[in-house]
Design a protein around this motif. Structure first.
Motif, PDB file in Angstrom:
ATOM      1  N   ARG A 218      36.267  74.917  61.906  1.00 55.79           N
ATOM      2  CA  ARG A 218      37.174  75.710  63.295  1.00 55.79           C
ATOM      3  C   ARG A 218      36.967  76.990  63.566  1.00 55.79           C
ATOM      4  NH1 ARG A 218      42.956  76.744  59.944  1.00 55.79           N
ATOM      5  NH2 ARG A 218      42.237  78.862  59.271  1.00 55.79           N
ATOM      6  N   ILE A 220      35.907  80.584  64.867  1.00 56.69           N
ATOM      7  CA  ILE A 220      34.849  81.350  65.210  1.00 56.69           C
ATOM      8  C   ILE A 220      33.626  80.484  64.820  1.00 56.69           C
ATOM      9  CG2 ILE A 220      33.389  83.410  64.963  1.00 56.69           C
ATOM     10  CD1 ILE A 220      35.977  85.068  64.962  1.00 56.69           C
ATOM     11  N   ASP A 239      31.730  73.735  55.234  1.00 60.03           N
ATOM     12  CA  ASP A 239      33.109  74.157  54.903  1.00 60.03           C
ATOM     13  C   ASP A 239      33.786  73.520  53.812  1.00 60.03           C
ATOM     14  OD1 ASP A 239      35.948  75.070  55.601  1.00 60.03           O
ATOM     15  OD2 ASP A 239      35.011  75.426  57.798  1.00 60.03           O
ATOM     16  N   ASP A 262      32.303  74.748  49.208  1.00 64.03           N
ATOM     17  CA  ASP A 262      33.051  75.911  49.055  1.00 64.03           C
ATOM     18  C   ASP A 262      32.120  77.096  48.542  1.00 64.03           C
ATOM     19  OD1 ASP A 262      34.702  78.155  47.684  1.00 64.03           O
ATOM     20  OD2 ASP A 262      36.116  76.712  46.858  1.00 64.03           O
ATOM     21  N   VAL A 263      31.859  78.042  49.687  1.00 68.63           N
ATOM     22  CA  VAL A 263      31.042  79.042  49.161  1.00 68.63           C
ATOM     23  C   VAL A 263      31.321  80.078  48.076  1.00 68.63           C
ATOM     24  CG1 VAL A 263      30.466  79.465  51.637  1.00 68.63           C
ATOM     25  CG2 VAL A 263      32.182  80.610  50.918  1.00 68.63           C
ATOM     26  N   ASN A 289      29.787  83.040  58.120  1.00 76.01           N
ATOM     27  CA  ASN A 289      30.916  83.165  58.809  1.00 76.01           C
ATOM     28  C   ASN A 289      32.339  83.002  58.155  1.00 76.01           C
ATOM     29  OD1 ASN A 289      32.809  82.750  61.416  1.00 76.01           O
ATOM     30  ND2 ASN A 289      33.019  80.814  60.260  1.00 76.01           N
ATOM     31  N   TYR A 354      40.660  92.928  52.551  1.00 71.59           N
ATOM     32  CA  TYR A 354      40.108  92.438  53.330  1.00 71.59           C
ATOM     33  C   TYR A 354      39.020  93.679  53.963  1.00 71.59           C
ATOM     34  CZ  TYR A 354      39.113  89.891  58.045  1.00 71.59           C
ATOM     35  OH  TYR A 354      38.498  89.568  59.043  1.00 71.59           O
ATOM     36  N   LYS A 358      35.108  93.511  54.136  1.00 76.86           N
ATOM     37  CA  LYS A 358      34.265  93.626  55.406  1.00 76.86           C
ATOM     38  C   LYS A 358      33.601  94.835  55.535  1.00 76.86           C
ATOM     39  CE  LYS A 358      35.504  89.501  57.190  1.00 76.86           C
ATOM     40  NZ  LYS A 358      34.687  88.628  57.184  1.00 76.86           N
ATOM     41  N   ILE A 387      40.141  88.333  68.462  1.00 78.25           N
ATOM     42  CA  ILE A 387      39.713  87.370  68.977  1.00 78.25           C
ATOM     43  C   ILE A 387      40.721  86.291  68.918  1.00 78.25           C
ATOM     44  CG2 ILE A 387      37.974  85.561  68.584  1.00 78.25           C
ATOM     45  CD1 ILE A 387      36.640  88.409  69.304  1.00 78.25           C
TER      46      ILE A 387
END
Ligand code: NAD
Length: 448
Positions: A218, A220, A239, A262-263, A289, A354, A358, A387
């Protein structure tokens, strides 16, 4: 949840009504422009290009832009102003900027583009030149804040070692001089000395390429999958298993493959490497992403929230890239694209976890670029601002409104704006672009 695409926010709807427009004009309220976005077959710009400057690149630039309509003496509205600032070797030369831009900056078409081309300051040949070239950043970013009607301004530094044909600059210039960069403004991009080969078709630069997009179910990620597929790539959409249905929807829509992954799982990197090696003999592009927020002020933060955010947003991209490269599952000449955030640049209350993750992504890109260059792999990141997605729709109304308006373009971006920037990095013709962070934020005041 699907991302909202092109749906005007409430404030924009209000402004487009007759009473709304009247009240806004009387009260001097900000009026966001309806930004031009890429549509196949439409011209890249809304008017002709005026090229200026006295540097070594002005003639090659004219050559490079020969298929764009050039501004003639009769034109009084420009789709783009492109200025070769490589002739600025000292502070007094900065006057060239004033001489070129001041008479014409008022005459920009809607969603016009201002692009200044300079010499990478760290590669200049004198202290005077370094100072003058570095000064271009303040000029360009200020122009970005002054221009109206959806216009943007960017600075591109080109290595002085780049060959005269400027082939390495072409993909960057085409991206910036198009509707694909609608929500990118006030950015500085460094282009290296490498030559590039133009794709057979600039509308299908990824023909024959295999791309992996994580978090593609979903938001981006789903739009990145769509845009990479539009550009010709076969997309492996990954995903978490729980996102199964939405993930299959994305994969079907783009004619790609879905992969439950699951990354953060211990075997995620190996599983992905095996998958792409077996099915495709390797991948050409990976877009990290997948990302999460677990907001709390630091005083109220628990270890679980901290570790989960660092794990998904930073550790996973680092580990997966390392394994893919080590196993040859990301091919030589590959592209790694990470997703940072303006919260990683400016910091954000309630987002120590976060913001750390990032900002770490920026470090990851900068530290890895020279290492991966030995395999001709580039690594870059997009740093989105506000966004319009399910994530930002959940923000309380007043904060959401402030987030939208606190930028030069006075509005939130669309998922496609991030995706177009990812596609620019992914292009084989962007081989001279590595270690770069491009904010897709409408020149947000946060972290400016
Ligand atoms: P989103 O929550 O809509 O989508 C994120 C996707 O990642 C989801 O499909 C989710 O299932 C997936 N995901 C989460 N954990 C995963 C895991 N462990 N393994 C695999 N997949 C996982 O978010 P979005 O708004 O589309 O954001 C996408 C990226 O952009 C994120 O990295 C986010 O931090 C970044 N970003 C978004 C904004 C914004 O305004 N929306 C701003 C800055 C940065």
């Amino acid at each position: 949840m699907a991302a909202s695409k092109g749906a005007p926010d409430l404030y924009s709807q209000f402004l487009s009504s007759a009473p709304g427009a009247f009240i806004a004009a009387k009260a001097g309220l900000p009026r966001p422009e309806n930004l031009r976005r890429y549509k196949h077959g439409e011209p890249p710009l809304a008017g002709p290009v005026l090229i200026g400057g006295k540097g070594r690149l002005v003639e090659p630039l004219r050559e490079l832009l020969s298929d764009y309509p050039a501004a003639g003496t009769g034109d009084d509205t420009y789709g783009a102003l492109v200025f070769d600032a490589t002739g600025i070797g000292s502070v007094t030369d900065l006057e060239q900027l004033f001489e070129f831009f001041q008479p014409v900056v008022r005459n920009l078409a809607p969603s016009a583009r201002v692009v200044v081309i300079g010499t990478t300051p760290e590669e200049t040949s004198s202290v005077d030149e370094h100072i003058a070239q570095r000064a271009l950043e303040g000029f360009t970013r200020s122009v970005g804040k002054e221009v109206k009607r959806g216009a943007t301004a960017q600075l591109v530094y080109v290595s002085p070692k780049a060959s005269a044909g400027l082939s390495g600059l072409e993909s960057t210039l085409r991206f910036l001089l198009s509707a694909k960069s609608a929500f990118v403004s006030g950015q500085v991009i460094r282009v290296g000395a490498e030559d590039s080969v133009a794709p057979a078709d600039w509308d299908k630069p990824l023909d024959g390429k295999v791309a992996i997009v994580t978090g593609a179910a979903r938001g981006i990620g789903a739009t990145i999958a769509e845009v990479l597929s539009r550009d010709g790539a076969h997309v492996i959409c990954a995903d978490i298993p729980a996102a199964g249905e939405a993930l299959s929807e994305t994969a079907n829509k783009v004619g790609g493959t879905s992969l439950a992954l699951d990354v953060t799982a211990d075997d995620a990197a190996d599983k992905l490497a095996e998958f792409v090696l077996e099915r495709h003999g390797g991948a050409d592009i990976i877009v990290h992403n997948a990302g999460i927020t677990r907001d709390k002020t630091l005083a109220n933060m628990d270890e679980g929230r901290w570790n989960m955010v660092i794990g998904v947003n930073l550790l996973a991209p680092q580990r997966i890239t390392d394994v893919l490269v080590a196993k040859g599952a990301l091919k030589e000449g590959g592209r790694v694209i990470d997703v940072s955030s303006i919260a990683g640049i400016a910091g954000n209350r309630g987002q120590t976890n976060y913001g750390t993750s990032k900002a770490g992504v920026i470090g990851l890109v900068q530290a890895s670029a020279p290492v991966l260059a030995t395999k001709k792999i580039t690594i870059n990141a997009v740093a989105p601002g506000f966004i319009e997605t399910a994530m930002t729709a959940a923000i309380p109304f007043a904060t959401r409104e402030a987030g939208r308006r606190m930028s030069s373009l006075l509005q939130g971006g669309e998922t496609v704006d991030v995706a177009e920037t990812v596609a620019y990095f992914a292009s084989p013709a962007s081989n001279a672009v590595t270690g770069q962070i491009v904010r897709v934020c409408g020149q947000s005041l946060l972290g400016a």
